[in-house]
Scaffold this active site. Sequence first.
Site, short mmCIF file in Angstrom:
data_model
loop_
_atom_site.label_atom_id
_atom_site.label_comp_id
_atom_site.label_asym_id
_atom_site.label_seq_id
_atom_site.Cartn_x
_atom_site.Cartn_y
_atom_site.Cartn_z
N HIS A 118 36.78 -15.17 -78.35
CA HIS A 118 37.79 -15.37 -79.41
C HIS A 118 39.17 -14.95 -78.91
O HIS A 118 40.14 -15.71 -79.05
CB HIS A 118 37.40 -14.54 -80.64
CG HIS A 118 38.42 -14.54 -81.72
ND1 HIS A 118 38.33 -15.35 -82.84
CD2 HIS A 118 39.59 -13.85 -81.87
CE1 HIS A 118 39.39 -15.15 -83.61
NE2 HIS A 118 40.17 -14.23 -83.04
N HIS A 122 43.16 -16.91 -78.09
CA HIS A 122 44.57 -16.56 -78.33
C HIS A 122 45.35 -16.57 -77.01
O HIS A 122 46.49 -17.06 -76.96
CB HIS A 122 44.69 -15.18 -78.96
CG HIS A 122 44.17 -15.09 -80.36
ND1 HIS A 122 44.49 -15.99 -81.34
CD2 HIS A 122 43.35 -14.18 -80.94
CE1 HIS A 122 43.90 -15.64 -82.47
NE2 HIS A 122 43.19 -14.55 -82.25
N HIS A 128 44.47 -18.50 -85.44
CA HIS A 128 43.23 -18.42 -86.21
C HIS A 128 42.97 -19.71 -86.97
O HIS A 128 43.89 -20.37 -87.45
CB HIS A 128 43.30 -17.25 -87.19
CG HIS A 128 43.09 -15.93 -86.51
ND1 HIS A 128 43.69 -14.77 -86.92
CD2 HIS A 128 42.34 -15.59 -85.43
CE1 HIS A 128 43.32 -13.78 -86.13
NE2 HIS A 128 42.51 -14.25 -85.20
#
Lengths: 167, 83
Positions: A118, A122, A128
């Site tokens: 995750h 970024h 998100h």
Amino acid sequence: KRYALQGSRWRVKQLTYSITKYPSALKTADVDRELAKAFQVWEDVTELTFVHLKTGKVHIEIRFESGEHGDGDAFDGPGGTLAHAYFPIYGGDAHFDESETWTINSYKGTNLFQVAAHEFGHSLGLSHSDVRTALMAPFYRGYESSFKLDNDDVVAIQQLYGKKKNV
Amino acid sequence: APVSTDTQAMMYLARFGYLDPALQNPSSGALISGESVRRAIIDFQSFAGLKQTGILDPETSTWMSKPRCGVRDRVGTGYSARR
């Protein structure tokens, strides 16, 4: 579309990373393997490749830190915030809260691979997603024994870096 | 700790980009309109896939208490470089 792009991306296809501060509770080799797997998630669907360097200048620096760690965004101890990462325009670095119980292939603790995958999203320029099943949803879902990127994640990353040619 | 009070919820909403970061410390006396908070809660509920009530109901509090990534959900709202 449900995913969100931050607005910056890397201009090169081969990115380097280093882990400059390891968690105390896991073996170095295990951390190396799990983080490599996390990068592989993105490598599998794009033309990007990731190279782990032990020393020298890299694109993405990874550190396990507790509390205030020099970037003005202090970690808050167990639970709460697990990790954060910078978008490419801000350097791409990823920081993990050392206070969490990082685990590998276990329903206990917090799964290092999933959180790393995750955060590296970024580092590559993804924000998100409001798709609950997406990797880029902001909430930790608990350990999943068989991990698969959501289509939302795949479409998002391929918007930035294109499709892998042999997929 | 669970997000169970209005102040905690407002700090959460500011922390993750649903409220103006200038209001990140609501206990300091900054004035925030009830409508701004209601809209911020609705925005969070929408993002989290919850029923959009605009009220800090138990389900919303539960979701605000979940372990999560520290990056803002709304990066356009006052997001700043951390270094």
